[in-house]
Design a protein around this motif. Structure first.
Motif, PDB file in Angstrom:
ATOM      1  N   GLY A 237     -27.848  11.262 -72.037  1.00  0.00           N
ATOM      2  CA  GLY A 237     -27.724  10.257 -71.148  1.00  0.00           C
ATOM      3  C   GLY A 237     -26.438  10.791 -70.205  1.00  0.00           C
ATOM      4  N   PHE A 238     -25.378  11.125 -70.883  1.00  0.00           N
ATOM      5  CA  PHE A 238     -24.147  11.503 -70.205  1.00  0.00           C
ATOM      6  C   PHE A 238     -24.253  13.142 -69.484  1.00  0.00           C
ATOM      7  N   SER A 239     -25.150  13.699 -70.088  1.00  0.00           N
ATOM      8  CA  SER A 239     -25.374  14.998 -69.441  1.00  0.00           C
ATOM      9  C   SER A 239     -26.278  14.950 -68.134  1.00  0.00           C
ATOM     10  N   SER A 240     -27.099  13.810 -68.167  1.00  0.00           N
ATOM     11  CA  SER A 240     -28.099  13.761 -66.920  1.00  0.00           C
ATOM     12  C   SER A 240     -27.285  13.124 -65.780  1.00  0.00           C
ATOM     13  N   MET A 241     -26.132  12.183 -66.090  1.00  0.00           N
ATOM     14  CA  MET A 241     -25.139  11.409 -65.094  1.00  0.00           C
ATOM     15  C   MET A 241     -24.546  12.478 -64.589  1.00  0.00           C
TER      16      MET A 241
END
Length: 79
Positions: free
Chosen positions: A54-58
């Protein structure tokens, strides 16, 4: 060029221009904003369930937008 025009170029150049001309810039901007809101909610939910993905996608989406200022590329890369 409008971001929706970029996305619709995959269909057919003539068709996409007719669609954008028909609905107008206000509707296409509203559609892009709606997609952005939905994707933001999905990314927050994803970050809560799977922190790394999730955070890598953001982060990737944010960097892509800062470099290109193109929502179509941002959505494509971050998803």
């Amino acid at each position: 060029m409008h971001p929706l025009e970029d996305a619709l170029q995959f269909i057919d150049g003539r068709t996409s221009q007719r669609i954008v001309d028909f609905v107008g810039p206000v509707i296409t901007s509203g559609m892009m904003a709606g997609v952005g809101i939905m994707l933001a909610k999905v990314s927050i939910d994803m970050a809560r369930k799977n922190h790394i993905v999730g955070f890598s996608s953001m982060i990737v989406g944010s960097i892509t937008y800062l470099l290109t200022k193109n929502l179509v590329y941002t959505i494509t890369v971050s998803v």
